[in-house]
Design a protein around this motif. Structure first.
Motif, PDB file in Angstrom:
ATOM      1  N   LYS A 133      80.329 140.321  74.607  1.00 25.99           N
ATOM      2  CA  LYS A 133      81.506 139.554  74.179  1.00 25.99           C
ATOM      3  C   LYS A 133      81.123 138.171  73.661  1.00 25.99           C
ATOM      4  N   TRP A 134      81.672 137.798  72.502  1.00 25.04           N
ATOM      5  CA  TRP A 134      81.444 136.488  71.907  1.00 25.04           C
ATOM      6  C   TRP A 134      82.623 135.562  72.194  1.00 25.04           C
ATOM      7  N   HIS A 135      83.736 135.762  71.503  1.00 19.43           N
ATOM      8  CA  HIS A 135      84.983 135.013  71.749  1.00 19.43           C
ATOM      9  C   HIS A 135      84.831 133.516  71.490  1.00 19.43           C
ATOM     10  N   GLN A 136      83.998 133.176  70.512  1.00 20.70           N
ATOM     11  CA  GLN A 136      83.811 131.772  70.141  1.00 20.70           C
ATOM     12  C   GLN A 136      84.108 131.545  68.662  1.00 20.70           C
ATOM     13  N   GLY A 137      84.876 132.438  68.063  1.00 19.88           N
ATOM     14  CA  GLY A 137      85.228 132.312  66.657  1.00 19.88           C
ATOM     15  C   GLY A 137      84.958 133.600  65.925  1.00 19.88           C
ATOM     16  N   PHE A 138      85.597 133.740  64.767  1.00 14.46           N
ATOM     17  CA  PHE A 138      85.616 135.036  64.093  1.00 14.46           C
ATOM     18  C   PHE A 138      85.035 135.021  62.685  1.00 14.46           C
ATOM     19  N   ASP A 139      85.018 133.861  62.018  1.00 17.67           N
ATOM     20  CA  ASP A 139      84.542 133.849  60.638  1.00 17.67           C
ATOM     21  C   ASP A 139      83.020 133.739  60.607  1.00 17.67           C
ATOM     22  N   ALA A 140      82.455 133.780  59.387  1.00 21.74           N
ATOM     23  CA  ALA A 140      80.996 133.828  59.246  1.00 21.74           C
ATOM     24  C   ALA A 140      80.311 132.610  59.847  1.00 21.74           C
ATOM     25  N   ALA A 141      80.917 131.438  59.706  1.00 25.07           N
ATOM     26  CA  ALA A 141      80.288 130.219  60.210  1.00 25.07           C
ATOM     27  C   ALA A 141      80.254 130.169  61.733  1.00 25.07           C
ATOM     28  N   HIS A 142      81.223 130.843  62.372  1.00 28.33           N
ATOM     29  CA  HIS A 142      81.281 130.853  63.834  1.00 28.33           C
ATOM     30  C   HIS A 142      80.609 132.081  64.442  1.00 28.33           C
ATOM     31  N   HIS A 143      80.074 132.948  63.624  1.00 29.68           N
ATOM     32  CA  HIS A 143      79.435 134.171  64.096  1.00 29.68           C
ATOM     33  C   HIS A 143      78.232 133.824  64.975  1.00 29.68           C
ATOM     34  N   PRO A 144      77.917 134.660  65.977  1.00 31.34           N
ATOM     35  CA  PRO A 144      76.774 134.362  66.849  1.00 31.34           C
ATOM     36  C   PRO A 144      75.476 134.086  66.097  1.00 31.34           C
ATOM     37  N   GLN A 145      75.249 134.810  64.993  1.00 29.92           N
ATOM     38  CA  GLN A 145      74.001 134.615  64.252  1.00 29.92           C
ATOM     39  C   GLN A 145      74.008 133.355  63.397  1.00 29.92           C
ATOM     40  N   SER A 146      75.152 132.665  63.393  1.00 27.76           N
ATOM     41  CA  SER A 146      75.211 131.328  62.802  1.00 27.76           C
ATOM     42  C   SER A 146      75.132 130.245  63.864  1.00 27.76           C
ATOM     43  N   ARG A 147      75.005 130.665  65.140  1.00 25.16           N
ATOM     44  CA  ARG A 147      75.037 129.707  66.247  1.00 25.16           C
ATOM     45  C   ARG A 147      73.789 129.791  67.128  1.00 25.16           C
ATOM     46  N   GLY A 148      72.688 130.264  66.553  1.00 23.22           N
ATOM     47  CA  GLY A 148      71.423 130.245  67.265  1.00 23.22           C
ATOM     48  C   GLY A 148      70.921 131.589  67.756  1.00 23.22           C
ATOM     49  N   PHE A 149      71.724 132.637  67.620  1.00 27.91           N
ATOM     50  CA  PHE A 149      71.303 133.953  68.102  1.00 27.91           C
ATOM     51  C   PHE A 149      70.653 134.744  66.967  1.00 27.91           C
ATOM     52  N   ASP A 150      69.411 135.197  67.199  1.00 32.71           N
ATOM     53  CA  ASP A 150      68.738 136.039  66.209  1.00 32.71           C
ATOM     54  C   ASP A 150      69.426 137.385  66.070  1.00 32.71           C
ATOM     55  N   GLU A 151      69.877 137.923  67.205  1.00 40.21           N
ATOM     56  CA  GLU A 151      70.456 139.266  67.217  1.00 40.21           C
ATOM     57  C   GLU A 151      71.828 139.231  67.895  1.00 40.21           C
ATOM     58  N   PHE A 152      72.709 140.096  67.423  1.00 42.16           N
ATOM     59  CA  PHE A 152      74.033 140.242  68.016  1.00 42.16           C
ATOM     60  C   PHE A 152      74.415 141.708  68.009  1.00 42.16           C
ATOM     61  N   PHE A 153      74.871 142.179  69.161  1.00 41.68           N
ATOM     62  CA  PHE A 153      75.430 143.524  69.277  1.00 41.68           C
ATOM     63  C   PHE A 153      76.614 143.401  70.224  1.00 41.68           C
ATOM     64  N   GLY A 154      77.821 143.563  69.689  1.00 46.09           N
ATOM     65  CA  GLY A 154      78.990 143.393  70.544  1.00 46.09           C
ATOM     66  C   GLY A 154      80.256 143.213  69.742  1.00 46.09           C
ATOM     67  N   PHE A 155      81.202 142.471  70.317  1.00 50.19           N
ATOM     68  CA  PHE A 155      82.498 142.275  69.671  1.00 50.19           C
ATOM     69  C   PHE A 155      82.827 140.793  69.643  1.00 50.19           C
ATOM     70  N   LEU A 156      83.723 140.420  68.724  1.00 53.95           N
ATOM     71  CA  LEU A 156      83.953 139.011  68.439  1.00 53.95           C
ATOM     72  C   LEU A 156      85.115 138.403  69.208  1.00 53.95           C
ATOM     73  N   VAL A 157      86.072 139.210  69.636  1.00 52.65           N
ATOM     74  CA  VAL A 157      87.317 138.667  70.179  1.00 52.65           C
ATOM     75  C   VAL A 157      87.302 138.681  71.710  1.00 52.65           C
ATOM     76  N   GLY A 158      88.499 138.567  72.318  1.00 54.65           N
ATOM     77  CA  GLY A 158      88.584 138.355  73.751  1.00 54.65           C
ATOM     78  C   GLY A 158      88.502 139.594  74.612  1.00 54.65           C
ATOM     79  N   GLY A 159      88.832 140.745  74.071  1.00 53.35           N
ATOM     80  CA  GLY A 159      88.807 141.979  74.835  1.00 53.35           C
ATOM     81  C   GLY A 159      88.497 143.154  73.932  1.00 53.35           C
ATOM     82  N   HIS A 160      88.034 144.241  74.542  1.00 51.76           N
ATOM     83  CA  HIS A 160      87.653 145.411  73.744  1.00 51.76           C
ATOM     84  C   HIS A 160      87.761 146.649  74.613  1.00 51.76           C
ATOM     85  N   ASN A 161      88.113 147.778  73.976  1.00 49.22           N
ATOM     86  CA  ASN A 161      88.139 149.030  74.731  1.00 49.22           C
ATOM     87  C   ASN A 161      86.730 149.414  75.162  1.00 49.22           C
TER      88      ASN A 161
END
Length: 474
Positions: A133-161
């Motif tokens: 879970k990320w939940h720190q923003g949804f657009d490209a600039a706020h994406h985990p890989q724009s915030r210091g993470f080399d890799e991301f596998f998961g979801f962007l919002v607050g909850g997921h099935n």
């Protein structure tokens, strides 16, 4: 001239000597793993007295290091709590007070001028990943890989099935998404169970990056809603638990415990030099009706997710590092998830970002320093407020049913962990002192940069939730 040169040389020598203790060789640098559970009830794990289902692997992780009995998050809600951990400071310093649900996506999320623990460790040569879970923003600039993470596998919002179906239509809503797991920036079409898939991915990341130090933020969505039961654990829920919501919650907890066991077994076998933090992003959501109601139990703490009572902000919090931290120890002074970033900086030799409010916990957890890491901890969540100084807690909490604030209440946590006996009337001088300290702390905060949904933030305007729709490529 010669004297000037000698003085300058000596001065440089002093600077170098002062810097040497913080230098860490590449071979000494530990891996760093931060495991975050979502909405975990304080009392639902065995080490905190939970008996409905066993949690042997979570309990073993606690026993392998130091269990912080007064471990706090910086907010009683998902996104702001995570923002505090990621930056090492109170998120109200930069306006990330509520969950980013509605508004301009370019402004929603962890502000772009804030450096994260991933930025810091990436710059120190670490391989970095966010799984879950990320939940720190949804657009490209706020994406985990724009915030210091080399890799991301998961979801962007607050909850997921949890139960994924690769042939199902993905849906994106303002708070929850369905079948919208990303690898990097690309949407995946997967079958499986998210807790298991996130664990598989974490094990793969560790294996791929074994030759160099790595930082992994493993952010499970368990035990957040929806309370979906995987076939592999359905027979392990006690038959006498008949509430379907509680059965769903317990199934998520059992599966989470299984997968933490897989992680810790891998660490013990192949990655012993790993500093591990485990915490829940806020208290359990045992209040009904509530958006993320999951039946979590916070006993003996009073309150729930979304409140500045202990049940909303005091969480399971363990720190383990084989051979470097004592095992089987409890630490009773207040600590905060803000402390994770500066502790990581200390053990890696990385430079702390400006404005960090957390502290390096190692000397405290080892017993080398006996004073408290924090003189004061404070919180603001909309109209709710709290401050802890020593054993005294002053809190102004939101009654979710009456939709009113309590006014300042005073509790002695050394004798009243459940915040049952309000001493505000009998100790007005202490109320005045602590409230003044809170106001001084709050003067350094800024206004919220957005409001959460009305369900979470009672100061928010009544905006409709965003409609769920087809997947949006982020």
């Amino acid at each position: 001239m010669k004297l000037h040169s000698t003085i300058l040389h000596a001065f440089r020598g002093l600077i170098l000597a002062a810097a040497l203790p913080s230098m860490v060789s590449a071979a000494e640098k530990p891996n760093i793993l931060v495991i975050v559970a979502d909405d975990l009830g304080y009392a639902d794990i065995g080490v905190h007295g939970g008996k409905v289902v066993p949690t042997p692997n979570i309990d073993a992780l606690a026993a392998s290091g130091v269990r912080c009995t007064n471990g706090y998050v910086t907010a009683p809600y998902c996104s702001p709590s995570r923002a505090g951990f990621l930056t090492g400071k109170s998120q109200t310093r930069f306006g990330h007070e509520f969950n980013p649900h509605v508004g301009d996506e370019a402004k929603l999320g962890l502000p772009l001028d804030q450096r994260t623990i991933a930025n810091v460790l990436h710059d120190e040569g670490y391989a970095t990943a966010l799984i879950g879970k990320w939940h720190q923003g949804f657009d490209a600039a706020h994406h985990p890989q724009s915030r210091g993470f080399d890799e991301f596998f998961g979801f962007l919002v607050g909850g997921h099935n949890f139960l994924l179906h690769k042939d199902a239509d993905p849906e994106f809503g303002s708070a929850h998404s369905h079948n919208m797991i990303y690898r990097g920036r690309e949407l995946q079409h997967l079958d499986g169970y998210t807790t298991d898939l996130f664990t598989d991915e974490a094990l793969g990341f560790m294996k791929r990056h074994a030759p160099k130090p790595w930082f992994l933020y493993l952010a499970y969505n368990a035990v957040h809603t929806p309370l979906e039961i995987a076939d592999r654990v359905k027979d392990r829920i006690p038959a006498d638990v008949t509430d379907p919501n509680r059965r769903g919650y317990l199934s998520l907890l059992v599966a989470l415990d299984d997968d933490i066991g897989r992680i810790t077994a891998e660490l013990k076998a192949k990655h012993p030099n790993t500093l591990v933090f485990f915490f829940s992003d806020n208290g359990g959501s045992g209040r009904k009706p509530f958006l993320a109601y999951n039946t979590g139990v916070n006993t003996p703490l009073r309150g729930d997710k979304g409140q500045t009572l202990e049940g909303g902000i005091r969480v399971p919090f363990f720190v383990s590092w084989a051979g470097k931290l004592p095992a089987g120890k409890t630490y009773d002074q207040p600590v905060s998830t803000m402390d994770i970033l500066p502790t990581a900086c200390a053990v890696t030799g990385a430079k702390q970002p400006d404005g960090v409010e957390g502290v390096n916990l190692l000397s405290y957890l080892k017993g080398e320093v006996t004073t408290a890491p924090h003189d004061t901890l404070a919180w603001r969540f909309g109209p709710q407020k709290a401050i802890r100084q020593g054993n005294w807690k002053l809190v102004d909490v939101r009654d979710m049913e009456a939709k009113t604030e309590s006014g300042w209440q005073l509790y002695d946590l050394s004798t009243d962990i459940g915040e049952e006996h309000n001493l505000a009337t009998s100790k007005p001088e202490l109320v005045a002192k602590l409230s003044k300290t809170w106001e001084e702390w709050n003067a350094k905060n800024i206004a919220p940069q957005w409001h959460g949904s009305p369900h979470e933030d009672p100061t928010a305007p009544q905006k409709p939730a965003a409609k769920a729709g087809k997947a949006k490529k982020k």
